[in-house]
Each structure stands twice: as structure tokens, then as C-alpha cells.
Design a protein around this motif. Sequence first.
Motif, short mmCIF file in Angstrom:
data_model
loop_
_atom_site.label_atom_id
_atom_site.label_comp_id
_atom_site.label_asym_id
_atom_site.label_seq_id
_atom_site.Cartn_x
_atom_site.Cartn_y
_atom_site.Cartn_z
N UNK A 8 0.82 -1.21 0.00
CA UNK A 8 0.00 0.00 0.00
C UNK A 8 0.85 1.26 0.00
N UNK A 9 0.55 2.14 -0.94
CA UNK A 9 1.20 3.44 -1.06
C UNK A 9 0.11 4.51 -1.03
N UNK B 167 -6.05 12.80 -1.43
CA UNK B 167 -5.38 11.57 -1.05
C UNK B 167 -5.96 10.37 -1.78
N UNK B 168 -5.08 9.49 -2.26
CA UNK B 168 -5.47 8.25 -2.92
C UNK B 168 -4.67 7.11 -2.28
N UNK B 169 -5.33 6.00 -2.01
CA UNK B 169 -4.62 4.82 -1.51
C UNK B 169 -4.45 3.84 -2.65
N UNK B 170 -3.20 3.48 -2.91
CA UNK B 170 -2.88 2.62 -4.05
C UNK B 170 -2.29 1.32 -3.53
N UNK B 171 -2.86 0.19 -3.96
CA UNK B 171 -2.41 -1.11 -3.46
C UNK B 171 -2.08 -2.04 -4.62
N UNK B 172 -0.98 -2.74 -4.49
CA UNK B 172 -0.60 -3.74 -5.48
C UNK B 172 -1.53 -4.94 -5.37
N UNK B 173 -1.94 -5.49 -6.52
CA UNK B 173 -2.76 -6.70 -6.51
C UNK B 173 -2.06 -7.76 -5.67
#
Length: 406
Positions: free
Chosen positions: A82-83, A91-97
Motif C-alpha cells: 500500500x502506497x 489523497x489516494x490509496x494505491x495497493x498492489x494486486x
Amino acid sequence: MTEIYQLDSQPWMEEVETRRVIDALSKQGQDVRFVGGCVRDALVGREIKDIDIATPDFPEKVIELLENAGIKAIPTGLDHGTITAVCNHKVFEITTLRLDVETDGRHATVAFTDNWVEDAARRDLTMNALSASLDGKIYDPFGGVQDLRDKHIRFVGDAVTRIEEDALRLLRFFRFQAWYGGSEIDPIGLEATRQKAQMLGDLSAERIHSELMRLLAAPDPIPVLKAMLENEIFPGFLPEVTRIDILNAFIQLEGRCDPLVRLVALLDGAPVPEKASIPDRLRFSTAEKQHFLSLINPDYDINLSTEEPIFREALYRVGSGLVSDLLRLQMAREGQNFESKQALDLSKRVEEWRPVFFPLQGRDLIKAGLKPGPQMGRRLKATEEWWIERAFTPSQQECITFALEN
């Protein structure tokens, strides 16, 4: 088979910040999608609170892509991929599959993947397993769109397995039922929660507290709370709950939705010492704890028969919000409503109350010739009580005269 639907254009998708983040993440041709609550709530026309994004890229690559585009990247949860991206203060939360490799009911060890269905399969409910591209295409591998339309809250795959992976999903099942569900509760999911209710005792207090407050904030949580009581869910984390009738009556009277006050109504009938331990057990904030304790063990006995001087003093000392809550809680216990003149008059008094301030301080008495010390404190207290008895009408000079003469 993954079904594909089309979502109408959404303002939050068209915002400059959203497009900048998506453009940065998909710069090298990656399939980047919105996931979770923003997709679910867009489908039912609810306000979007958070924008979560998923990508097949590893976290380090995500950081690189964001920073190359001039977007701040914060590694908030690298172990879980999670980045957090911050673009123009948005704000955006970005997560790797990812997929779960090992779980223990509280935490999961994950492995990254590039498979969208594998990522969706690890989510709790079908309506939370949706993903959407920037052009509005919704990808639905587990029938979440139809479940959302039918108000059917259903676990992804095997319900027991989902709960065993993370016990918090048990409470989330009920919370989503209260906010998105229909009149019927999925029997398979309900049976799974009943079987695994004891797992709630192993969850962190903070996670339980958050879910409980969100559940109680639902427009009408009563049917869900009733199901939880009947299926013995509460003993696993809040055994003090033994009835819901007082909460049901209170909701009909409340002037505003405050989940903390609703919790007090839900706990009605439990011994005060047991209830007093709940703020520490569930890690309430200091403000929450103070308010909760003031409701279960109030300084003033507020009801429709409270004498005028006491009611007036309570408004002055603890405020109209607490007085209103105490009044409505007691009315709920006594099966009363706002149809009587007495109830309407008291309610109007609370609504019209504006804070007043005692016009006398110690320095005023010093100027008048009184020496500092215990005597001054006693005179200030006696004068304030006299001022309250006279409905806050005496002026500062009248208060000074009273204090010097008594």
C-alpha cells in the motif's frame, strides 16, 4: 466468469487529481483500476469518501511512477503493498494486486500478483470485490453488482473461510447489512457468523470499536442488532448487550444520530460498573470516554419530571447536548414520546438554550477589596449558585454585592 458493466460518468473520476494519478500509474500500459468502496458507492449513487486504486505494479514501481509525475508518494504499508498518493492535497490509496498466503484471523501474509480475479477473491463481500477502469467499465467476478441491486450482502466464496481469514469480516458483514442490505439476511453468511462469533474476542479493541460505531451509525441498525442478539454474536465482544428495545425506542426520539449515545441505549440494563469498563476495553478516545461515562453515570437525573431549578442548572453546567441525550434516554426507558405538552416544552427549552457565563471572577472580588484565599473560593461558589437560582439574571455588580455581603 467476470461480468463487465458500464458505469455512468462520475465527477470524482473526472477530477484533475484523479486523472493525474491514474495517468501516472498507467504510463507504461498497466491495467490500473478503482477498487472497493468508491466503485460500490458510485453504483448506488452514494457520496464517495475515499478513492482506492489497485495496480499490478510492485510498491517500489508505484513510488517511482508517482514521483516521476511530481506526485507525493508515502509508503504507508509496504508489506501489504500500500502506497498513499497525495496530489494537490487530495489523497489516494494505491495497493498492489495481492493474494493471501497465510492468515490467522487477525493478520495476513500476502504475495503480490498480476491477476485481478485472485485479488478480488481475497476480499470479504461480493459488492466489495468490484473494480472499475477510468472509462467506467466495471469488472465483477463474483456477482457483486447484482447483489448490490438486490441488497444481498454475501461473502465472496466460502463464508466460514472468509471469516477465519479475518474475524473483523464478521462484524463487517453486519455493518454492510445495516447500510446496504434488504429485509432478509443471507442465511449462509449468518450461520457462518454464528459459528465463528468466538473469534471476535481475539480482535484488537481498536478494530472492534471502529466497526461497532459505524454499524450503530446506520439509519436503522435495529434489524441487524436483533439478528446479532438472536445468533449470540455479542458475547464474543460485548456481552453486556442483552436487549435492543430501549435502543429501538430511543432511535424514535433522538434528535440526531450519535452512535455513542446509541451504544448507551443498547447497553441499557447492564450494571454501571460493567459498562464503565467498556471505554478502556474498546479503546475510546478521551472525549468519547468522558461523554460515555457522563451518560451512564450522570451528575443530574434528567426526565420529564425534573424540577425547573435542576433542569436549568444542568443546562448551564453540562450543556444542552448532554441534557437532551439524558432526557431522551430516560423517555425511551419509560416508554414516553414528545406528544405531551411537558415533553414538548422541555424539548423547546433545550433547543433554545444558549450558553451563559458567570459574570464574576476572583479578580473582580480582589478589586472590590476581598483578599485571595479559601474564603474567596467559597464566596464565588455561593454566588454562582445564587446567580443560577435566579435564572442567570443578576448583573456583575449585583453578584459582587452578594459575594461581599454573604
